[in-house]
Design a protein around this motif. Structure first.
Motif, PDB file in Angstrom:
ATOM      1  N   TRP A   1       0.828  -1.208   0.000  1.00 20.85           N
ATOM      2  CA  TRP A   1       0.000   0.000   0.000  1.00 20.85           C
ATOM      3  C   TRP A   1       0.862   1.257   0.000  1.00 20.85           C
ATOM      4  O   TRP A   1       0.600   2.209  -0.740  1.00 20.85           O
ATOM      5  CB  TRP A   1      -0.923  -0.010   1.215  1.00 20.85           C
ATOM      6  CG  TRP A   1      -1.769   1.226   1.311  1.00 20.85           C
ATOM      7  CD1 TRP A   1      -2.892   1.517   0.588  1.00 20.85           C
ATOM      8  CD2 TRP A   1      -1.543   2.345   2.173  1.00 20.85           C
ATOM      9  NE1 TRP A   1      -3.378   2.756   0.943  1.00 20.85           N
ATOM     10  CE2 TRP A   1      -2.576   3.287   1.912  1.00 20.85           C
ATOM     11  CE3 TRP A   1      -0.567   2.653   3.127  1.00 20.85           C
ATOM     12  CZ2 TRP A   1      -2.658   4.503   2.591  1.00 20.85           C
ATOM     13  CZ3 TRP A   1      -0.653   3.852   3.797  1.00 20.85           C
ATOM     14  CH2 TRP A   1      -1.687   4.767   3.531  1.00 20.85           C
TER      15      TRP A   1
ATOM     16  N   THR B   1       0.813   3.983  -2.990  1.00 18.58           N
ATOM     17  CA  THR B   1       0.171   5.277  -2.745  1.00 18.58           C
ATOM     18  C   THR B   1       1.139   6.377  -2.342  1.00 18.58           C
ATOM     19  O   THR B   1       0.850   7.556  -2.526  1.00 18.58           O
ATOM     20  CB  THR B   1      -0.902   5.135  -1.647  1.00 18.58           C
ATOM     21  OG1 THR B   1      -0.284   4.673  -0.431  1.00 18.58           O
ATOM     22  CG2 THR B   1      -1.974   4.134  -2.086  1.00 18.58           C
ATOM     23  N   HIS B   2       2.279   6.002  -1.752  1.00 21.11           N
ATOM     24  CA  HIS B   2       3.274   6.994  -1.327  1.00 21.11           C
ATOM     25  C   HIS B   2       4.662   6.543  -1.790  1.00 21.11           C
ATOM     26  O   HIS B   2       5.467   6.064  -0.983  1.00 21.11           O
ATOM     27  CB  HIS B   2       3.263   7.169   0.202  1.00 21.11           C
ATOM     28  CG  HIS B   2       1.953   7.649   0.752  1.00 21.11           C
ATOM     29  ND1 HIS B   2       0.885   6.789   0.964  1.00 21.11           N
ATOM     30  CD2 HIS B   2       1.527   8.894   1.115  1.00 21.11           C
ATOM     31  CE1 HIS B   2      -0.133   7.490   1.452  1.00 21.11           C
ATOM     32  NE2 HIS B   2       0.232   8.765   1.555  1.00 21.11           N
TER      33      HIS B   2
END
Length: 367
Positions: free
Chosen positions: A122, A126-127
């Motif tokens: 994740w 996302t980052h």
């Protein structure tokens, strides 16, 4: 653009277009990620590692808790403590508290590895700026934090049972070694895991079961983050070395063996660096109703004033000895289970993983 579809559906969609297409096909069995499997493998690996190395953990706990139980600066060394446990309780004494220990490790292992893998994916998606080692550190810390809600009560029960040994030891040997009546009345003898939990709840409530909770997080969050980061970094170094020194070789290190070696190194380094935090946590959880340390900072101050820097590293050797094989066995078990069971059985049909449109080539001719 990228699509995931069957080859038949893709070819039907391509017909009638005025651009050529390059279809990349693959039939890899490793292209699916199942979170529940990571939780399951982590639980099994965590319980396995704890069960195998529990006797060493018992010695470590006894050494770190001597200042509370014996009230003496002339404390036992590792070998002296091993002889004392064996002489008083035999082999049974080393496995005292193994049930709550394994139970806590099952919960911690499940959340640790399950959350690590899902959180890493994740974060990296996302980052991207937090990718790499930061993603590993955050994932490890978060996984251990979630597991602490079950792990800490089990740890409290386990450590109190470890310092008690058998009933004979708790009622006679501790007294002979100079323990005061107050020390011996900290809590009654625990006959088992559930009786201990009920007794602690009755005497001290939730506060007793979660004694040293914040000190546990203060130890385990950096430990978990450091261990995962170190493990992933060692894997990268290993792969870099293989590509640099054996660029054209088909030599491949077995993932289970890699987990055994690199997991042991990562666990040992992280364990030693966080030993002072472990000493504080153990003292707070073992003291019971006779309070000697009023919280984390008070424990830190009193250990420093009375025992000096040496006091913070009591039990560091058995702690490292415990974590090297325990971490090695845990990572080995996880990697082995992943290799054996994470492969998905799919029919022998090709799957489209990417579809590249190239308008520079002549359009497709329809029949």
């Amino acid at each position: 653009m990228a699509v995931t579809s069957s080859s038949t559906t893709a070819s039907e969609g391509i017909q009638g277009t005025k651009s050529s297409a390059t279809i990349v096909l693959t039939n890899s069995p490793h292209n699916q990620f199942f979170v529940w499997r990571e939780f399951l493998w982590g639980a099994l690996a965590g319980g396995f590692g704890e069960g195998m190395m529990h006797p060493i953990d018992t010695v470590k706990t006894r050494i770190q808790s001597q200042a509370i139980l014996a009230q003496s600066q002339n404390q036992k060394t590792i070998l002296q403590m091993v002889r004392a446990v064996w002489g008083a309780d035999g082999l049974r004494g080393f496995y005292r508290g193994v049930a709550p220990g394994v139970t806590g490790s099952l919960a911690t292992g499940a959340t640790y590895f399950g959350v690590i893998e899902s959180t890493k994916k994740w974060i990296e998606e996302t980052h991207p700026n937090l990718g790499g080692h930061w993603a590993h550190f955050i994932a490890g810390a978060l996984g251990d934090t979630l597991g602490s809600f079950i792990y800490v009560p089990c740890e409290v029960i386990k450590q109190r049972m470890q310092v008690q040994g058998t009933k004979k030891y708790w009622s006679s040997v501790v007294m002979k070694e100079g323990a005061s009546d107050a020390s011996l009345s900290m809590y009654g003898y625990y006959s088992g895991m559930f009786q201990a939990g009920c007794s602690i709840w009755k005497d001290q409530g939730p506060k007793g079961l979660y004694a040293g909770y914040w000190s546990t997080l203060a130890r385990d969050v950096p430990f978990a983050g450091l261990m995962v980061t170190c493990y992933e970094a060692l894997k990268e170094v290993t792969e870099y070395g293989r590509q640099k020194w054996f660029p054209n070789s088909r030599f491949h290190v077995n993932s289970s063996f890699e987990g055994l070696v690199l997991g042991g190194i990562a666990g040992g380094v992280s364990a030693y660096l966080t030993t002072p935090l472990d000493v504080i946590k153990t003292r707070l959880q073992v003291q019971g109703t006779i309070v000697r340390y009023n919280g984390w900072m008070d424990a830190f101050r009193r250990i420093w004033l009375i025992e000096g820097a040496k006091g913070f590293f009591r039990g560091s050797i058995p702690r490292v000895i415990w974590y090297v094989p325990a971490s090695a066995l845990t990572f080995m078990a996880v990697e082995f289970l992943r290799d054996q069971f994470n492969e998905t059985k799919t029919p022998n049909t090709d799957t489209v993983t990417s579809l590249i449109l190239d308008k520079s080539k002549p359009p497709l001719q329809q029949n």
